[in-house]
Scaffold this active site. Structure first.
Site, PDB file in Angstrom:
ATOM      1  N   PRO A   1      -2.414 -10.872   1.412  1.00 50.72           N
ATOM      2  CA  PRO A   1      -1.594  -9.836   2.037  1.00 50.72           C
ATOM      3  C   PRO A   1      -0.190  -9.638   1.458  1.00 50.72           C
ATOM      4  O   PRO A   1       0.818  -9.858   2.131  1.00 50.72           O
ATOM      5  CB  PRO A   1      -1.535 -10.294   3.494  1.00 50.72           C
ATOM      6  N   CYS A   2      -0.122  -9.149   0.240  1.00 51.37           N
ATOM      7  CA  CYS A   2       1.173  -8.869  -0.376  1.00 51.37           C
ATOM      8  C   CYS A   2       1.919  -7.750   0.358  1.00 51.37           C
ATOM      9  O   CYS A   2       3.132  -7.651   0.270  1.00 51.37           O
ATOM     10  CB  CYS A   2       1.014  -8.536  -1.857  1.00 51.37           C
TER      11      CYS A   2
END
Length: 156
Positions: A119-120
């Site tokens: 989850p950047c």
């Protein structure tokens, strides 16, 4: 390496991988949706669909991203950011043990090959701004809003 293209609310997702795990999940334009899903990618496709249906907040299929040791370290740290939460690039750098590495951390974050699953999109600027996102800032905003919807407070 096998590849499948699936429809998501944010566009067509490209998922590539093999028996060693999923190596790439990215957003793409103009690709035709796949009619068949390779066995090696079935779990990833199912879990992404569940995510967009609102019934999944954690992914547990096998990942196999390709990158430098430093990039791998950053991507692994991203997996620790809980669903619905955000962290700043500075906080992430501190967590990785080197506050001066903020630019390198941001660069590795931007090279994340596993859209949504690593989850950047949960990494934001220290001032709360939505800085940088390979999929476009509108997608980052959509994902953050989706994962943490504003609840309407009752007046009574």
């Amino acid at each position: 390496m096998q590849t499948v293209f699936i429809k998501t609310p944010l566009g067509i997702a490209k998922i590539s991988g093999d028996k060693e795990g999923v190596s790439i999940i990215s957003i793409t334009e103009g690709e035709e949706l796949s009619k068949k899903i390779p066995i090696a990618l079935k779990i990833a496709v199912q879990q992404l669909k569940e995510y967009f249906e609102g019934s999944r907040t954690v992914f547990d299929f096998k990942l196999n991203p390709q990158g430098t040791l430093f990039q791998q370290k950053v991507w692994k740290a991203l997996l620790d950011i809980p669903y619905g939460k955000t962290i700043s690039y500075l906080e992430l750098s501190k967590k990785l043990g080197d506050v001066k590495a903020i630019r390198a951390v941001a660069s590795a974050n931007g090279k994340n090959p596993l859209w949504i699953v690593v989850p950047c999109h949960r990494v934001i600027g220290s001032d709360g701004s939505l800085t940088g996102y390979a999929g476009g800032l509108w997608r980052k905003k959509w994902l953050l809003d989706y994962e943490n919807p504003v609840k309407q407070e009752s007046l009574f």
